[in-house]
Design an enzyme around this catalytic site. Structure first.
Site, PDB file in Angstrom:
ATOM      1  N   LYS A 205     -43.996 -57.375  81.347  1.00 27.33           N
ATOM      2  CA  LYS A 205     -45.044 -57.274  80.322  1.00 27.33           C
ATOM      3  C   LYS A 205     -45.478 -58.660  79.825  1.00 27.33           C
ATOM      4  CE  LYS A 205     -45.371 -52.900  80.740  1.00 27.33           C
ATOM      5  NZ  LYS A 205     -44.492 -51.835  80.334  1.00 27.33           N
TER       6      LYS A 205
HETATM    7  C1  LIG Z   1     -44.065 -50.330  80.433  1.00 29.85           C
HETATM    8  C2  LIG Z   1     -44.704 -49.177  79.783  1.00 29.85           C
HETATM    9  C3  LIG Z   1     -43.999 -48.324  78.923  1.00 29.85           C
HETATM   10  C4  LIG Z   1     -42.514 -48.387  78.764  1.00 29.85           C
HETATM   11  O1  LIG Z   1     -42.041 -49.583  78.269  1.00 29.85           O
HETATM   12  P1  LIG Z   1     -40.461 -49.832  78.262  1.00 29.85           P
HETATM   13  O2  LIG Z   1     -40.297 -50.996  77.336  1.00 29.85           O
HETATM   14  O3  LIG Z   1     -40.073 -50.155  79.674  1.00 29.85           O
HETATM   15  O4  LIG Z   1     -39.806 -48.613  77.778  1.00 29.85           O
HETATM   16  C5  LIG Z   1     -44.680 -47.342  78.242  1.00 29.85           C
HETATM   17  N1  LIG Z   1     -46.001 -47.162  78.420  1.00 29.85           N
HETATM   18  C6  LIG Z   1     -46.718 -47.932  79.252  1.00 29.85           C
HETATM   19  C7  LIG Z   1     -48.187 -47.694  79.376  1.00 29.85           C
HETATM   20  C8  LIG Z   1     -46.087 -48.949  79.983  1.00 29.85           C
HETATM   21  O5  LIG Z   1     -46.789 -49.694  80.846  1.00 29.85           O
END
Ligand SMILES: *Cc1c(COP(=O)(O)O)cnc(C)c1O
Length: 403
Positions: A205
């Site tokens: 991210k």
């Molecule tokens: C990555 C992601 C998540 C989950 O995030 P985590 O921190 O891995 O739990 C949820 N929604 C979207 C749209 C994502 O891309």
């Protein structure tokens, strides 16, 4: 510059991965400091990270969690969502947005998306019933949803909003950071609606703590309930219990989860947050190079970008158009052969076997999401790439599609 017809694009030996984290010396030093400090789980660094984060996004309160999934789960739970309730979720998202609704025994009401792949507000309005408790918009790729429309819809119908801002740390809507605008009693909008915004710090991210997430909100009662639910439903957290001033006593007041962030994660987050704006600038520069390149390639289209948005460019999604000599899957293979990693965000939730088998969805339910999904993939984009990596990708897209 981008190669034009007749010019061979450059050759590159190293594979360009879809995304890599950018970890600097400050992060490494802070993690080592934490390891040597004697306090490695939730403690002072997590608390500082929460303060820094809420200052950055302009939120009143922030609760650090071990993931965005955990933050979404706790937010719904703290809002009292459970059996018999319905929650509206766009089908174009990662499975966790929908999974957490199922974990609480509520019904996932999937809806279609618009051409920017954000939730289609009219479809969301049509899906509201007497049982609807909440809407979970996703700021797809880091391009904010229309919060004016969504918040108005929620307030009119007394619904809560849980924004899945996994892609949107640093994104802005109408000059305001995602996470700063809230529904709730503090905002005197006259409704019972409240909101929580959940961010992700997963490895790929815009900023990372390896795994991690943050829930921001204004409503005090909601915030303290989320804090409690994220740590077993206990009335005090471990740091307060065992630090000098604390006492051994605690009470379990409801059955919570184990979703707290560790100080090791927060050590990474403190420095990633300071570098976030420079990361987004790099992402935007690279996105500009891709936009320019796509201008000359009829076989590819980018997604529309609305006015009044600061795109955080977590992703750079593109659509393979009708004119393309290659299908999406063929193009992904061809790019892999040229040492370029890509990905697809996302397989719509309603196409996954468990959502068909156990939740009654089927192919054909959401035509817009399906039509786009078949042509959709994401180009590699992260601040760890060099400009020459980005130009390499752009040149090979042109070369692959314009022979
Ligand atoms: C990555 C992601 C998540 C989950 O995030 P985590 O921190 O891995 O739990 C949820 N929604 C979207 C749209 C994502 O891309």
């Amino acid at each position: 510059m981008i190669s034009s017809a007749g010019q061979r694009p450059p050759v590159q030996d190293d594979f360009i991965p879809f995304a890599v984290p950018s970890i600097g010396q400050e992060e490494i030093d802070e993690v080592i400091d934490t390891l040597k400090s004697g306090w490695i789980t939730t403690g002072p660094k997590t608390q500082t990270f929460e303060q820094d984060f809420r200052n950055y996004v302009g939120a009143e309160e922030a609760v650090a969690m071990h993931s965005c999934t955990g933050a979404l789960h706790v937010a719904l739970s703290a809002m009292g969502v459970g059996e018999g309730d319905e929650v509206i979720v766009p089908t174009m998202t990662f499975c966790s947005t929908a999974n957490v609704v199922v974990h609480l025994g509520a019904r996932v009401v999937l809806v279609d998306v618009g051409d920017d792949l954000n939730i289609d507000v009219a479809s969301a309005a049509d899906a509201i019933t007497g049982r609807t408790k909440a809407i979970m918009p996703v700021h797809y790729a880091g391009h904010a949803c229309d919060l004016d429309e969504l918040y108005a819809l929620a307030a009119q119908n007394g619904l809560n909003v849980i924004e899945d801002a996994a892609h949107a740390v640093g994104s802005e809507y109408d000059g305001e950071k995602i996470g700063s605008r809230m529904l709730g009693p503090a905002h005197l909008d006259g409704s019972d609606s409240r909101s929580v915004v959940a961010f992700s710090f997963y490895a790929t991210k815009n900023m990372t703590t390896a795994e991690g997430g943050m829930a921001v909100a204004t409503d005090e009662e909601l915030v303290s309930r989320m804090r409690r639910l994220a740590l077993h439903g206990m009335s005090r957290d471990a740091w307060k219990r065992y630090s000098d001033k604390g006492s051994w006593y605690y009470e379990v007041t409801e059955t919570g989860y184990k979703y707290n962030m560790t100080d090791l994660q927060a050590a990474l987050g403190l420095h990633q947050l300071r570098r976030l704006d420079s990361f987004i600038e790099k992402r935007s520069e690279y996105a500009e190079i891709y936009h320019e390149a796509l201008g000359g390639i009829d076989a590819l289209q980018s997604l529309p970008i609305r006015n009044n948005r600061r795109h955080a460019y977590h992703l750079f999604p593109v659509l393979v158009s009708e004119e393309s000599p290659l299908s999406r899957d063929e193009l992904i293979d061809e790019l892999r052969d040229r040492n370029i990693g890509t990905s697809v965000h996302f397989i719509p939730v309603h196409l996954h076997p468990v959502y068909q088998r156990e939740h009654g969805y089927q192919e054909g339910d959401f035509p817009n999401a399906e039509r786009i999904f078949g042509r959709l993939f994401s180009l590699p984009l992260c601040p760890g790439m060099t400009e020459s990596d980005v130009r390499y990708v752009a040149a090979h897209l042109a070369d692959t599609l314009q022979r």
